[in-house]
Scaffold this active site. Sequence first.
Site, mmCIF file in Angstrom:
data_model
loop_
_atom_site.group_PDB
_atom_site.id
_atom_site.type_symbol
_atom_site.label_atom_id
_atom_site.label_comp_id
_atom_site.label_asym_id
_atom_site.label_seq_id
_atom_site.Cartn_x
_atom_site.Cartn_y
_atom_site.Cartn_z
ATOM 1 N N CYS A 36 0.677 30.151 1.642
ATOM 2 C CA CYS A 36 -0.710 30.235 2.111
ATOM 3 C C CYS A 36 -1.097 31.687 2.397
ATOM 4 C CB CYS A 36 -0.943 29.337 3.314
ATOM 5 S SG CYS A 36 -0.586 30.070 4.922
ATOM 6 N N ASP A 51 -4.779 10.389 7.694
ATOM 7 C CA ASP A 51 -5.528 11.479 8.309
ATOM 8 C C ASP A 51 -4.954 11.672 9.698
ATOM 9 O OD1 ASP A 51 -6.976 8.974 9.466
ATOM 10 O OD2 ASP A 51 -7.633 10.643 10.716
ATOM 11 N N HIS A 53 -2.739 27.766 8.164
ATOM 12 C CA HIS A 53 -1.323 27.562 7.802
ATOM 13 C C HIS A 53 -0.896 26.099 7.975
ATOM 14 C CE1 HIS A 53 2.931 27.570 7.404
ATOM 15 N NE2 HIS A 53 2.954 26.914 8.554
ATOM 16 N N CYS A 64 0.591 33.261 5.570
ATOM 17 C CA CYS A 64 2.000 33.646 5.427
ATOM 18 C C CYS A 64 2.167 34.812 4.453
ATOM 19 C CB CYS A 64 2.826 32.445 4.988
ATOM 20 S SG CYS A 64 2.871 31.168 6.260
ATOM 21 N N ASP A 66 -15.182 7.516 9.434
ATOM 22 C CA ASP A 66 -14.665 6.356 10.168
ATOM 23 C C ASP A 66 -15.857 5.552 10.672
ATOM 24 O OD1 ASP A 66 -15.665 7.880 12.216
ATOM 25 O OD2 ASP A 66 -13.765 8.110 13.279
ATOM 26 N N CYS A 96 6.201 29.372 2.596
ATOM 27 C CA CYS A 96 4.800 28.947 2.446
ATOM 28 C C CYS A 96 4.010 29.974 1.646
ATOM 29 C CB CYS A 96 4.177 28.749 3.827
ATOM 30 S SG CYS A 96 2.445 28.263 3.785
ATOM 31 N N GLY A 105 -5.341 1.431 14.657
ATOM 32 C CA GLY A 105 -4.697 1.128 15.934
ATOM 33 C C GLY A 105 -3.244 1.538 16.021
ATOM 34 N N GLN A 125 -6.049 -4.782 12.232
ATOM 35 C CA GLN A 125 -5.651 -4.502 13.617
ATOM 36 C C GLN A 125 -4.544 -5.483 14.015
ATOM 37 O OE1 GLN A 125 -6.371 -2.002 15.615
ATOM 38 N NE2 GLN A 125 -8.098 -1.024 14.572
ATOM 39 N N GLY A 153 -16.666 4.799 13.753
ATOM 40 C CA GLY A 153 -17.138 5.136 15.095
ATOM 41 C C GLY A 153 -16.442 4.308 16.161
HETATM 42 ZN ZN LIG Z 1 1.522 29.440 5.564
#
Ligand SMILES: [Zn+2]
Length: 370
Positions: free
Chosen positions: A315, A275, A344, A318, A89, A313, A225, A198, A91
């Site tokens: 992952c 993000d 997770h 999990c 970004d 899930c 913003g 913006q 800043g």
């Molecule tokens: Zn998971």
Amino acid sequence: MEFRIEAQLGAARAGRLITPHGEVETPVFMPVGTLASVKGVPQETLEELGTQILLANTYHLYLRPGAEQLRQLGGLHRFMAWKRPLLTDSGGFQVFSLSQLRKVSDQGVEFRSHLDGSSHFFTPEKSIDVQRALGADIIMAFDECTEYPADRERARHSLEMTARWAERSKRHFESKKSGTNNEKLETENSQTLFGIVQGGMYADLRQESAQRTVEIGFPGYAIGGLSVGEPRALTEEVLSAALPLLPADKPRYVMGVGTPEEIVNYALMGVDMMDCVLPTRAARHGLLYTSQGKVNIKNAIYAKDEGPLDPQCGCRVCARYSRAYLRHLYTSGELLAPSLNTIHNLAFYLDTMRSLRHSIKLGVSARAAQ
Ligand SMILES: [Zn+2]
């Protein structure tokens, strides 16, 4: 950088960003590695989760370890041993939200570090220089993030300043890029600069900001913003106003959003990149996103729960650990708790976007087959 749209479903697009450090399938969620680290998660695990691109914060890295030090260490990719794409970004957001502001003028922003109170001066040119030293694939124009609530006059003033700063950011970026400085790093020549829209929560000001940013001309556009405390309906209204004015063939990035429902919703509205600190920050507070809704792992009801956190899930958390164990780690203050929780939550966000990309592509092929 190149951006290809591969499929469309209504306003939603499935595409591909081609950067010097690899390709990114969009719509994409970018985990936040504020200080060149996603708190508690090593880079190899981020890769295993399918993280395609990480975001790092210029303000934080400028203060510590410092731009010059990072340049000498070969830039952010090398420093943090991350070979995939990175975005930094400008800043601006942190300067306005974290530091103690001294003076904001057309020239730039004078502020005091939140770490040690030292004085600094950030300008659009300075932001670009710092981001060049960091060497991320995608870097951002310096903007003023309008606070919420802000009256119309204030939002207009902020919009004007952001437009002038966008021009200066671009001019400085171009001049450095085309320069003949031998000390230039390889990565610096392959960076891509995005502009930022913006305009506060005023639909017409957002449209004006979008038009003016597009007139300046960037290979990608962000909407900044948002998610600054406004009601969700307003976020959506502002996005609906601004998105149609951004070029269809360029990537669109909405900064700092959102919940799993929101990121899906915004992707369906035609957003390509997002993000947010939400999945990582919430994880550190024991708040976990699952296919069955939000789980507050510190809750006593999980003390004897031998089931996985999210049965849907795949992952590694999990696959291996029970809710009872995760609750125990959290309530005991074990270091493993924020780490596993973050893994997770990121898996949940990344999987959400992966299946959305799949749906967009399938939707198109289903229609084509009819
Ligand atoms: Zn998971």
